[in-house]
Design a protein around this motif. Structure first.
Motif: not given
Length: 289
Positions: A109-134
């Motif tokens: 079910e993760l087939n359509d996911s994007r692989f994050t092989q860079d730790i800093w990319l993961t952390f950047s995406l986390l910040e976006n997740l917090f900012e976008e949460a409603e």
């Protein structure tokens, strides 16, 4: 076992797999299938005959072919293996052993996911997740990330509800207390405590953190542990409904196993942080004077 090995042999051919996937979408005749898979009609006929021998496809009266219910089931069961084979290097160094089989069987079910092989990319995406949460943010983590602490406070203030699974104990070198005051103010600490009292910030504790997971209503970031149990924070980010559903189920599984902290432990932790920060403020005043 022999029958299973024969089945795997038939499915090991890429063209036969493409035929099955094509027939899963719609019924087709030999000519249409051959064009779709980009092979000759003779080759397609041979593949269809082999698939029919294993009851994976059947011929219709109009000379088209359809995938059988058994063929549908077979494709669903190998989706997880296809996903794992795509990221075999990752899964050779990371483990899903602590997840229940009913969750592992849905890893596709993760087939359509994007692989994050860079730790800093993961952390950047986390910040976006917090900012976008409603509506909500659910998280399982071995440590809080300093950069998202103020983003968490901002999210709570705009009505986002939190659920957090924390480790029962942290290694001393992973404690945030020495740096936390630079990111969270005294007022923020008081607000977090009030949010916990009001039920907008729920916490459960786990002896071992077996997955790194952050999820809101639109996006999920999941990283699986290394073989030794630690995290390198590389994994997958998904916005697909199936991937989000899987990540929610992973969270709810571990939430059901967690234990709520006692009120005394929450208050004591808050008191410790407040005392530490007040001490820093006093030092700053003396230095300025």
């Amino acid at each position: 076992m022999e029958r299973l090995c024969d089945l795997y042999f038939e499915l090991s051919n890429e063209e036969r797999l493409k035929i099955l996937h094509s027939l899963r979408e719609k019924n087709m005749n030999i000519t249409a299938l051959a064009q779709t898979v980009d092979i000759t009609t003779q080759e397609c006929s041979r593949h269809i005959a082999r698939l029919a021998d294993f009851n994976l496809v059947q011929r219709n009266t109009d000379r088209t072919f359809r995938i059988t219910p058994y063929g549908h089931l077979t494709l669903r069961l190998i989706l997880g293996q296809q996903f794992a084979s795509t990221y075999q290097k990752y899964f050779n160094t990371h483990t899903l052993d602590n997840l229940p089989s009913r969750i592992v069987s849905r890893i596709h079910e993760l087939n359509d996911s994007r692989f994050t092989q860079d730790i800093w990319l993961t952390f950047s995406l986390l910040e976006n997740l917090f900012e976008e949460a409603e509506k909500y943010i659910w998280m399982i983590h071995d440590q809080y990330l300093l950069s998202i602490l103020p983003l968490g406070v901002e999210a709570i203030k705009r009505g986002v509800k939190f659920k957090s699974i924390d480790p029962m104990s942290r290694e001393e070198n992973r404690s945030l207390d020495p740096e936390r005051p630079d990111y969270v103010t005294v007022e923020d600490e008081k607000y977090l405590l009030q949010s916990w009292k009001e039920g907008n910030l729920e916490i459960r504790l786990s002896e071992t953190i077996r997955v790194f997971l952050y999820i809101n209503e639109k996006k999920a970031i999941v990283a699986f542990p290394l073989i030794d149990g630690y995290f390198d924070y590389t994994g997958f980010v998904t916005e697909h409904p199936e991937g989000l559903r899987l990540c929610r189920d992973i969270f709810e599984y571990y939430w059901s196993l967690g234990h709520p902290p006692t009120q005394d432990s929450i208050l004591e932790s808050h008191k410790t942080r407040m005392h530490y920060q007040e001490g820093l403020e006093k030092k700053a005043h003396r230095r300025d004077a």
